[in-house]
Design a protein around this motif. Sequence first.
Motif, PDB file in Angstrom:
ATOM      1  N   ASP A 155       0.785  -1.159   0.071  1.00  0.00           N
ATOM      2  CA  ASP A 155       0.133   0.016  -0.004  1.00  0.00           C
ATOM      3  C   ASP A 155       0.878   1.220  -0.013  1.00  0.00           C
ATOM      4  OD1 ASP A 155      -2.201   1.630   0.207  1.00  0.00           O
ATOM      5  OD2 ASP A 155      -2.429   1.243   2.291  1.00  0.00           O
ATOM      6  N   ASN A 157       0.923   4.183   1.358  1.00  0.00           N
ATOM      7  CA  ASN A 157       0.315   4.642   2.483  1.00  0.00           C
ATOM      8  C   ASN A 157       1.423   5.700   3.227  1.00  0.00           C
ATOM      9  OD1 ASN A 157       2.180   2.997   3.790  1.00  0.00           O
ATOM     10  ND2 ASN A 157       0.719   1.643   4.614  1.00  0.00           N
ATOM     11  N   SER A 178       2.914  -1.517  -6.136  1.00  0.00           N
ATOM     12  CA  SER A 178       1.279  -1.375  -5.881  1.00  0.00           C
ATOM     13  C   SER A 178       0.306  -1.735  -6.671  1.00  0.00           C
ATOM     14  CB  SER A 178       1.146   0.094  -5.124  1.00  0.00           C
ATOM     15  OG  SER A 178       2.188   0.517  -4.343  1.00  0.00           O
ATOM     16  N   TYR A 182      -3.485   2.039  -5.397  1.00  0.00           N
ATOM     17  CA  TYR A 182      -2.776   2.085  -4.256  1.00  0.00           C
ATOM     18  C   TYR A 182      -1.536   2.655  -4.030  1.00  0.00           C
ATOM     19  CZ  TYR A 182      -7.015  -0.759  -2.692  1.00  0.00           C
ATOM     20  OH  TYR A 182      -8.415  -0.937  -2.351  1.00  0.00           O
ATOM     21  N   TRP A 224      -2.000  -3.891   4.776  1.00  0.00           N
ATOM     22  CA  TRP A 224      -2.734  -3.636   3.601  1.00  0.00           C
ATOM     23  C   TRP A 224      -4.042  -2.673   4.063  1.00  0.00           C
ATOM     24  CZ3 TRP A 224      -3.518  -9.191   1.979  1.00  0.00           C
ATOM     25  CH2 TRP A 224      -2.273  -9.682   1.333  1.00  0.00           C
ATOM     26  N   ARG A 236      -9.938  -4.793   0.500  1.00  0.00           N
ATOM     27  CA  ARG A 236      -8.279  -4.742   0.608  1.00  0.00           C
ATOM     28  C   ARG A 236      -7.578  -5.914   0.369  1.00  0.00           C
ATOM     29  NH1 ARG A 236      -5.245   0.244   1.993  1.00  0.00           N
ATOM     30  NH2 ARG A 236      -6.635   2.094   1.424  1.00  0.00           N
TER      31      ARG A 236
END
Length: 308
Positions: A155, A157, A178, A182, A224, A236
Amino acid sequence: MRGRNVISIADLTASELERVLATALALKDAGRRPLLSGQTLALVFEKPSLRTRVSFEVAMRHLGGDCIYLSPPEVGLGDRETPADVARVLSRYVDCIAARTFTTETVQQLAEHSSVPVINALSDSEHPCQALADLLTIREKKGALSGVTLAYIGDGNNVANSLTLAGGLTGMHIRIASPEGYEVAPAVLERATAFAAESGGSITQLRNAEEAATDADVVYTDVWASMGQEAEAGVRREDFAGYTVDASLMRRARPDAIFMHDLPAHRGEEVTADVIDGPQSAAFDQAENRLHAQKALLAHILSEEDVE
Ligand code: CP
Ligand code: NVA
């Protein structure tokens, strides 16, 4: 760096990052130094934590200072009281605030209205303290940062964002794999790529995990579904199928590659148990380094003495 807010890892320059890492290594050897005697850190957390809370509390104690933890219901950020008022009040009592918030805007508001430095202890867009510990771990295990190839699988993130920026600043080659939807945000990729152009590193966003991991020195993954995304966990799990770091993916990397994870981990999802609990895993050294990296960061931001 004295008095500096650290909301993004890129609030530190490449040379400041190097200085913090050098101090972290020195403090790791030297143990406890009363550099922050009489100073107090407030931890204002909207989300749960093991590593960040405990490592900040222990860091302050090792440096001769004190720490006060405020849990989500106690503060009621934006609910009981505005972030601006929380910052104005806390600044009258403490010397530094470390905040774990849902939105980055909340930690930015705290910084804007605080007269003491504010450190981002994880928000939706970044986790700068994690990135410092990650760099420290890579430096220790690989002997350098510049030229090291890191494959981040999963991810795009908060953890991926800070790591990508940190890698760009320090001359690392960062490959991110990814699934569609994402990826690391284009603005972060652009900024990290600009840093990499200066440092001699590179940033590549890929789709294919095997391609990213091939000949990598470090293979890194994170959950995730991050805190606050629990309702998306089922979707996800389907979207991230094929992005598990397992023994076969690790075999694509260099034979001496290390595996990294910021923790908490979900064995059987983003990583298999044999990898995270196996001989290539640096995940628990990485967790320990949260303490040493944050001691160094706090010392540079708060100490009236020369820490170097
Ligand atoms: N890696 C990390 O930040 O862990 P915690 O959420 O437990 O603080
Ligand atoms: N991406 C994760 C990191 C936890 C330390 C989260 O935000 O929950």
